[in-house]
Write an enzyme that holds these catalytic residues in place. Structure first.
Site, short mmCIF file in Angstrom:
data_model
loop_
_atom_site.label_atom_id
_atom_site.label_comp_id
_atom_site.label_asym_id
_atom_site.label_seq_id
_atom_site.Cartn_x
_atom_site.Cartn_y
_atom_site.Cartn_z
N SER A 30 53.37 23.58 73.41
CA SER A 30 53.87 24.84 73.96
C SER A 30 55.39 24.85 74.02
O SER A 30 56.01 25.90 73.91
CB SER A 30 53.36 25.05 75.39
OG SER A 30 52.13 25.69 75.40
N ASP B 81 52.50 35.35 75.94
CA ASP B 81 52.51 34.23 76.89
C ASP B 81 52.11 34.74 78.28
O ASP B 81 51.34 35.70 78.38
CB ASP B 81 53.91 33.60 76.88
CG ASP B 81 53.89 32.11 77.17
OD1 ASP B 81 53.38 31.74 78.24
OD2 ASP B 81 54.37 31.32 76.34
N HIS C 92 55.02 29.39 82.75
CA HIS C 92 54.94 28.99 81.34
C HIS C 92 55.73 29.93 80.43
O HIS C 92 56.50 29.49 79.57
CB HIS C 92 53.46 28.95 80.94
CG HIS C 92 53.18 28.37 79.60
ND1 HIS C 92 53.24 29.11 78.44
CD2 HIS C 92 52.82 27.12 79.22
CE1 HIS C 92 52.92 28.34 77.41
NE2 HIS C 92 52.67 27.12 77.86
#
Ligand code: NAG
Ligand code: NAG
Ligand code: NAG
Ligand code: NAG
Length: 773
Positions: A553, A142, A221
């Site tokens: 996600s 990620d 994220h």
């Protein structure tokens, strides 16, 4: 003379393009299958030799072109190659595939919109002890992590498992002591990214884009996904009075290792494969991959994520991935059968904002905006305040600079949104604000239900509600001359509301099946919460400690957390057994016991929306039986989709394997927890093998809900196990009774008094059969 001039210009540009292709090198991945027993030094030496061969013997050039060698989990390397060198390489013995270093995107619908906001994320799973969770190590491929977030505190955590071989790689604003007993590993991968961003732009650009050359998360994220799956309990998440509460991840005592491969503009294949390779070598138990290829996906062994996942799986690591946010039918990605692919659903928490019209009517929108309007304001369609060279149609989307300040000032504007992920939502509110607008109502034509932290009082509404507002505006104005009334509205600050609508429901943006590479394997496999999810965030972005995001996600790490819970209890279960347990115990009913719907308009969901359904945490530890795919099953699968003996041997590392057994198989025969027959001609028999992981003497009966127009029989329809671990076969026979043109859906459930193990049945009669009758 003009026409010939034009032709000449065209020819010239084509020629120039050719020259560029010949002489410019691009990073390519050279994939060479399963690793042998060589040391990594030997591998590096061999890779340099291979590179020297395509560089005409020039060793220095060859070494300079080398970017990565992969040697822990699989064999291969990344290097700068011209098109010619790449095709030369593809012909070499031992090479399975050569493909360019493509860029992937994170599967968030609006990853750069942000706000902190406090409420208790509904992830408490009663009945699970945290026992043994500390022995489960989850790898996240990620954007890195913000290790100081309270979600990653190691208070009360025991020592790092001694089997762990990972490391804590220091870099910008990140030292070896940035890791702790919770975040036990952290690495970053920049070479593939820099090679591409440098060759596409100037080097300053790439340097600027790669914020924090270290495992530290500059985007938020990676911090968000890691805290969803494995965050510790944080008791004091609250923001702007929007309900304080605690938040925690699915498996709060499990360990985290981060592999930062995604930078501001995306994640490149060469870096991704390096991350998979290290994660396999480090000894993670699970990999969580919330990103994917742009549709359409490349064939499995030309795709970095499928390749990395295949070898992770053969090392006992289950790879959980996101299905994508394109929304349309057939758009699902991360399609390989060895991955657990997750679609997105809502939860029972909505972030709503009321829009009170001048006539007293109150309508509901979605919003994370906490701004207060002191009094109502004039409401008007943005198409009526167009400015500059923009047409009213263009202005209706509130595009940048498309609004006239004089006309927009002090008003609430009604803006349209196409539903495309490429059209930033937060930005529209900034456009309205810049034009002097007081508020915004955004009509989402794709009905995505995504709550956004707008920059002014604003809310997103569905088309149906948008029409109601338009009709009020039109109606009020048409009477305006006599009554002197002007349409007005007041937008109230957002509130978190529980249980206002049936949940879960599949998010409109969640990418759908069928599988565009192998229609015989249903994708996505499962759906999980991915709409308006609160979790930890990187303070590097606007100094926010938490944020609400939407996308597959976010649904991916929810399932990752569940996988960690299962691995804690059953450490020896194979990736496919864990996956089967989650799928066969999933539910296709919502919390009120009604059929799950697939979008706000109430279309009933089907397996192309949610695969096997929604995970049922109360049942997944006791699945009774599992569909356990073994190495031989994947070999047969690869043969069935056209791999030859040579590729098969390289990929699997089994030098005696060969395609062409006694009975030819199709991809439908893979021992998968769902059954799909995309091309049923007359009749077909599909065999599955189930393994008893429940009571030794369990007796199961088959219960079939046949797809419309298809006869389904199961032989035997009773499975009587006599021991734990015993494997039994059954055959499902499908016959076309009366064909329909499209896919039809049913289910097969193996039942005891306590257990229900369900598989979706997905069937389409072949065109020739559909034409009969
Ligand atoms: C609303 O009133 C408050 C307090 O009087 C003021 O601070 C605020 O700026 C006003 N908001 C707007 C949008 O005018
Ligand atoms: C904006 O609208 C006003 C009033 O109709 C007009 O006078 C002005 O020229 C417009 N400005 C632009 C930039 O279009
Ligand atoms: C409102 O009026 C506009 C034209 O001004 C028209 O395009 C639109 O369809 C009307 N909408 C409704 C719901 O009446
Ligand atoms: C079950 O099916 C597998 C795969 O089709 C086959 O290899 C095996 O022999 C079968 N076992 C029994 C008991 O029929």
């Amino acid at each position: 003379m003009a026409p010939s001039g034009v032709v000449f210009y065209l020819l010239l540009s084509i020629t120039l393009a050719r020259i560029r292709l010949c002489y410019s090198s691009q990073v390519h991945v050279v994939y060479m299958g399963s690793k042998g027993s060589q040391s990594s030094d030997d591998v590096l030496k061999q890779n340099h030799q291979i590179l020297t061969a395509v560089h005409g013997g020039r060793t220095e050039e060859a070494q300079a072109s080398h970017v990565y060698s992969y040697s822990n989990g699989f064999r291969g390397f990344a290097a700068k190659l011209s098109k010619e060198q790449a095709s030369q390489m593809a012909e070499m013995p031992g090479v399975v595939s050569v493909f360019p270093n493509l860029k992937r995107s994170l599967h968030t619908t609006h990853s750069w919109d942000f706000i902190g906001l406090g409420t208790n994320e509904e992830m408490e799973i009663p009945g699970f002890s945290t026992k043994n969770q500390e022995n489960v190590i989850i790898g996240f491929i990620d954007t890195g992590i913000w290790p100081e977030s309270p979600s990653f505190s190691d208070v009360g955590m025991p020592e790092v498992p001694s089997r762990w071989k990972g490391q804590c790689q220091a870099g910008e604003s990140f030292t070896e002591s940035s890791c702790n007993k919770k975040v036990i590993g952290a690495r970053y991968y920049l070479s593939g990214y820099e090679a591409e961003e440098r060759s596409h732009g100037d080097s300053m650009n790439a340097d600027k884009a790669a914020k924090f050359k270290s495992p530290r998360d500059s985007s938020g994220h990676g911090t968000h996904t890691a805290s969803i799956a494995a965050g510790r309990h944080v008791s004091d998440m609250n923001y702007n009075g929007l309900g304080a509460g605690g938040a925690r991840g699915g498996a709060p005592m499990s360990r985290i290792s981060v592999y930062k491969t995604c930078w501001d503009s995306g994640c490149y294949d060469a870096d991704l494969l390096a991350a998979f390779d290290d994660a396999i070598g480090d000894g993670v138990d699970i990999l969580s991959v919330s990103l994917g290829p742009n549709y359409p996906e490349a064939e499995y062994f030309n795709d970095a994520i499928s390749i990395g996942s295949f070898h992770a799986t053969s090392h006992g690591i289950l790879v959980v991935s996101s299905g994508g946010n394109v929304g349309s039918r057939g758009s699902a990605t991360n399609l390989a059968p060895w991955m657990l692919t997750v679609g997105a659903s809502s939860t029972d928490r909505e972030y709503t904002s009321s829009i009170v019209l001048g006539n007293g009517k109150e309508l509901m929108g979605e919003s994370l905006s906490s701004f207060k309007m002191n009094k109502s304001a004039r409401i008007i369609s943005a198409s009526e305040v167009s400015g500059g060279y923009f047409t009213p149609y263009q202005s209706s989307f509130c595009l940048d600079s498309s609004l006239n300040r004089t006309k927009a000032r002090g008003k609430i504007l009604i803006c349209r949104h196409s539903g495309s992920a490429a059209e930033p939502r937060l930005e529209k509110s900034l456009v309205v604000k810049k034009a002097g607008g007081l508020g915004m109502v955004m009509i989402d034509e794709a009905e995505n239900d995504v709550a956004i932290p707008f920059a002014i009082p604003a809310a997103t509404v569905r088309k149906e509600i948008g029409n109601k507002i338009f009709s009020y505006v039109n109606h009020t104005r048409s009477g305006a001359a006599s009554t002197k009334k002007k349409p007005s509205a007041l937008i109230l600050p957002a509130e978190a509301v529980l249980g206002s609508r049936p949940a879960p429901r599949v998010a409109a943006f969640s990418s759908k099946g069928p599988n565009s590479l192998t229609a015989e394997v249903l994708k996505p496999d499962i759906a999980a919460p991915g709409l308006n999810i609160l979790a930890a965030w990187s303070p590097a972005v606007n100094n926010m400690k938490s944020n609400v995001l939407s996308g597959t996600s976010m649904s991916c790490p929810h399932v990752t957390g569940l996988v960690a819970l299962i691995k804690a209890v059953y450490p020896t279960w194979t990736p496919s057994a864990v996956k089967s347990a989650i799928m066969t115990t999933a539910s296709v009913l919502d919390k009120n016991g009604g059929a799950i719907t697939a979008d706000p308009k109430g279309r009933p969901a089907d397996p192309f929306d949610f695969g096997s359904g929604f995970p049922d945490a109360s049942r997944l530890l006791d699945p009774g039986l599992v569909y356990d795919a073994q190495a031989s099953d994947y070999r047969a699968f690869l043969c069935s989709i056209g791999y030859d003996d040579n590729s098969l041997r390289l990929i699997t590392g089994d030098h005696h394997s060969a395609c062409g057994g006694p009975s030819p198989t199709t991809a439908s025969d893979l021992n998968y927890p769902s059954i799909t027959v995309p091309d049923l001609k007359g009749r077909v028999d599909i065999t599955r093998t189930v393994t008893n992981v429940g009571k030794p003497g369990a007796v199961y009966r088959a219960q079939v809900s046949a797809p419309t127009g298809i006869d389904v029989t199961v032989v035997p329809d009773l499975l009587a196990f006599t021991s734990y671990g015993q494997r039994l076969n059954f055959t499902v026979t499908f016959r076309v009774a009366y064909p329909s043109r499209d896919y039809v859906f049913g289910s097969l459930t193996w039942k005891t008094d306590e257990i229900r193990a369900s598989s979706p049945l997905v069937v389409r009669a072949a065109a020739s059969d559909a034409g009969l009758l």
